[in-house]
Design a protein around this motif. Structure first.
Motif, PDB file in Angstrom:
ATOM      1  N   LEU A  14       0.799  -1.222   0.000  1.00 37.13           N
ATOM      2  CA  LEU A  14       0.000   0.000   0.000  1.00 37.13           C
ATOM      3  C   LEU A  14       0.834   1.276   0.000  1.00 37.13           C
ATOM      4  O   LEU A  14       0.266   2.381  -0.010  1.00 37.13           O
ATOM      5  N   ILE A  17       0.124   3.325  -3.170  1.00 40.60           N
ATOM      6  CA  ILE A  17      -1.301   3.382  -3.484  1.00 40.60           C
ATOM      7  C   ILE A  17      -2.080   4.235  -2.484  1.00 40.60           C
ATOM      8  O   ILE A  17      -3.065   4.896  -2.844  1.00 40.60           O
ATOM      9  N   TRP A  21      -4.661   7.065  -3.584  1.00 39.03           N
ATOM     10  CA  TRP A  21      -6.044   7.014  -3.102  1.00 39.03           C
ATOM     11  C   TRP A  21      -6.456   8.358  -2.505  1.00 39.03           C
ATOM     12  O   TRP A  21      -7.546   8.879  -2.797  1.00 39.03           O
ATOM     13  N   ASP A  24      -6.960  10.899  -5.234  1.00 41.79           N
ATOM     14  CA  ASP A  24      -8.211  10.665  -5.963  1.00 41.79           C
ATOM     15  C   ASP A  24      -9.431  11.101  -5.156  1.00 41.79           C
ATOM     16  O   ASP A  24     -10.375  11.695  -5.694  1.00 41.79           O
ATOM     17  N   GLY A 141      -0.374  -3.754  -7.564  1.00 39.90           N
ATOM     18  CA  GLY A 141      -1.210  -2.849  -6.785  1.00 39.90           C
ATOM     19  C   GLY A 141      -1.935  -1.840  -7.659  1.00 39.90           C
ATOM     20  O   GLY A 141      -3.131  -1.588  -7.471  1.00 39.90           O
ATOM     21  N   ALA A 142      -1.222  -1.251  -8.623  1.00 41.60           N
ATOM     22  CA  ALA A 142      -1.854  -0.259  -9.497  1.00 41.60           C
ATOM     23  C   ALA A 142      -2.968  -0.897 -10.325  1.00 41.60           C
ATOM     24  O   ALA A 142      -4.044  -0.308 -10.501  1.00 41.60           O
ATOM     25  N   TYR A 145      -6.002  -1.617  -8.091  1.00 40.38           N
ATOM     26  CA  TYR A 145      -6.644  -0.356  -7.702  1.00 40.38           C
ATOM     27  C   TYR A 145      -7.490   0.204  -8.847  1.00 40.38           C
ATOM     28  O   TYR A 145      -8.620   0.662  -8.646  1.00 40.38           O
ATOM     29  N   SER A 148     -10.482  -2.561  -9.430  1.00 35.21           N
ATOM     30  CA  SER A 148     -11.394  -2.960  -8.349  1.00 35.21           C
ATOM     31  C   SER A 148     -11.445  -2.001  -7.173  1.00 35.21           C
ATOM     32  O   SER A 148     -12.176  -2.245  -6.213  1.00 35.21           O
ATOM     33  N   GLY A 149     -10.642  -0.973  -7.196  1.00 35.22           N
ATOM     34  CA  GLY A 149     -10.652  -0.034  -6.084  1.00 35.22           C
ATOM     35  C   GLY A 149      -9.718  -0.446  -4.955  1.00 35.22           C
ATOM     36  O   GLY A 149      -8.889  -1.352  -5.094  1.00 35.22           O
ATOM     37  N   MET A 150      -9.890   0.191  -3.822  1.00 28.82           N
ATOM     38  CA  MET A 150      -8.957   0.049  -2.709  1.00 28.82           C
ATOM     39  C   MET A 150      -9.240  -1.157  -1.821  1.00 28.82           C
ATOM     40  O   MET A 150      -8.320  -1.709  -1.198  1.00 28.82           O
ATOM     41  N   ARG A 151     -10.483  -1.585  -1.731  1.00 33.80           N
ATOM     42  CA  ARG A 151     -10.839  -2.612  -0.748  1.00 33.80           C
ATOM     43  C   ARG A 151     -10.085  -3.933  -0.936  1.00 33.80           C
ATOM     44  O   ARG A 151      -9.658  -4.537   0.048  1.00 33.80           O
ATOM     45  N   LEU A 153      -7.106  -4.416  -2.017  1.00 38.15           N
ATOM     46  CA  LEU A 153      -5.733  -4.211  -1.550  1.00 38.15           C
ATOM     47  C   LEU A 153      -5.688  -4.163  -0.022  1.00 38.15           C
ATOM     48  O   LEU A 153      -4.783  -4.734   0.604  1.00 38.15           O
TER      49      LEU A 153
END
Length: 385
Positions: A14, A17, A21, A24, A141-142, A145, A148-151, A153
């Motif tokens: 993370l 990321i 996040w 964003d 990770g990128a 993200y 599927s978004g942050m969850r 990860l």
């Protein structure tokens, strides 16, 4: 090793990321940048963490740290917008602190479980694990993200921390006993720095590494200026970092053999000079040379750190390992952060190429100075004594 690999995965996944996040969610690059400051904030507490590590069971401290690291990420699952920014920053500080605890505990556990002759290879293996994740995780990770978004990860990091905690809870290690604390608390707190800079030849390496990390900070601060001059997009910074990771993998294989043959101090000093030479292409106009030099940069940096860490572990008593390890983390991070900020401001008035040439000069000088000090001390040619 499996436990450390899981923890490394969790505290590497993370790192970048989280800042993306925040940027964003808030629409602010500045607030995204503040996330990197949150990642560095636990360095201020590293002397306290090191002292605690030397007073308690390191295995138990790792279990607690990984559980806290997992718990600190759980509230982030419910963050939906800018109002949750404070939760992200708090979770980031807790998340970053885990890596400092790992570094402090790892050094002492290796010292307790392995003979001195095996420390170099152990450090090289741990470094290879780190480099594998350094190569793979930025892309992984990128990609997750974006799709599927942050969850997902966050879930992967929480699961890895919990798995590492379970593994360390199940391992039985004969740890060295904590010695009675006779010195005043303040003096005991700084004992790691005194040992780090006051032990020969470790003190020479510590001063050298402080200068080297400050020099590297200069280069970090002008990285985007270099890319702009070469006419390539800023996104190239990711692939260039991967090239350094490949060089780091090679260092994990080669450095133990080189230390056995030439000694830790010699390998360290030579790697610092190699790093200085590998930065020269950044002054020119050739994209190909800059790309090809990156594995050499990774090889040099990783070899120097493996040699330094092995020397530090070898000459440090078992129940001083935590404090000396966290003192090392300070000199590895703080000079670089300060000089990165300074270089980023300086390029507004100074051609970035002068800063790179200054970095090359500093690295070559500190490497040569360390070698001269080695000759004066008449150290043995091998690194096993």
């Amino acid at each position: 090793m499996t436990g450390w690999a899981l923890a490394n995965f969790a505290d590497s996944l993370l790192t970048v990321i989280l800042a993306v996040w925040v940027a964003d969610l808030t629409g602010s690059a500045v607030l995204g940048g503040v996330t990197f400051a949150m990642l560095g904030l636990p360095a201020l507490a590293s002397p306290f963490l090191g002292h605690l590590t030397d007073r308690v069971s390191r295995r138990g401290m790792l279990v607690v740290a990984y559980m806290i690291g997992a718990a600190g990420l759980v509230p982030l699952f419910w963050v939906e917008g800018p109002t949750g920014l404070w939760l992200i920053y708090l979770g980031t500080v807790i998340y970053a602190a885990v890596s400092y605890v790992t570094g402090a505990c790892q050094s002492g556990l290796l010292k307790d479980t392995l003979p001195g002759s095996a420390l170099g290879r152990a450090n090289a293996t741990l470094s290879m694990i780190d480099q594998v994740f350094r190569v793979a995780l930025p892309f992984l990770g990128a990609g997750i993200y974006v799709w599927s978004g942050m969850r997902p990860l966050l879930a992967a990091a929480v699961a890895a921390f919990l798995a590492a905690a379970i593994l360390f809870a199940s391992v039985r290690v004969q740890e060295s006993r904590a010695e009675p604390e006779r010195a005043p608390y303040g003096k005991a707190l700084l004992a790691g720095f005194r040992h780090l800079f006051g032990t020969r030849p470790l003190g020479t390496l510590a001063w050298s590494l402080t200068v080297a990390m400050a020099a590297i900070g200069l280069v970090n601060g002008v990285a985007f200026a270099v890319l702009d001059h070469l006419g390539v997009p800023a996104a190239w910074l990711g692939p260039l970092t991967v090239g350094q990771g490949i060089g780091g993998l090679a260092a994990g294989v080669l450095t133990p053999r080189l230390m056995d043959r030439y000694g830790r101090v010699t390998v360290y000093a030579t790697a610092i000079m190699l790093l200085g030479g590998s930065l020269v292409p950044m002054v020119g106009d050739s994209v190909a040379l800059v790309v090809l030099s990156q594995p050499v940069v990774g090889l040099a940096v990783t070899s120097a750190i493996i040699a330094f860490v092995t020397e530090r572990q070898t000459v440090t008593p078992p129940r001083l390992q935590g404090r000396v390890a966290t003192a090392s983390q300070v000199i590895l991070n703080v000079p670089s952060v300060i000089m990165t900020a300074g270089a980023a401001a300086a390029i507004a008035v100074i051609d970035y190429r002068w800063l790179i040439l200054l970095t090359v000069l500093l690295l070559l000088t500190t490497g040569l100075t360390t070698l001269r000090h080695l000759r004066r001390l008449r150290l043995p040619p091998t690194g096993t004594t």
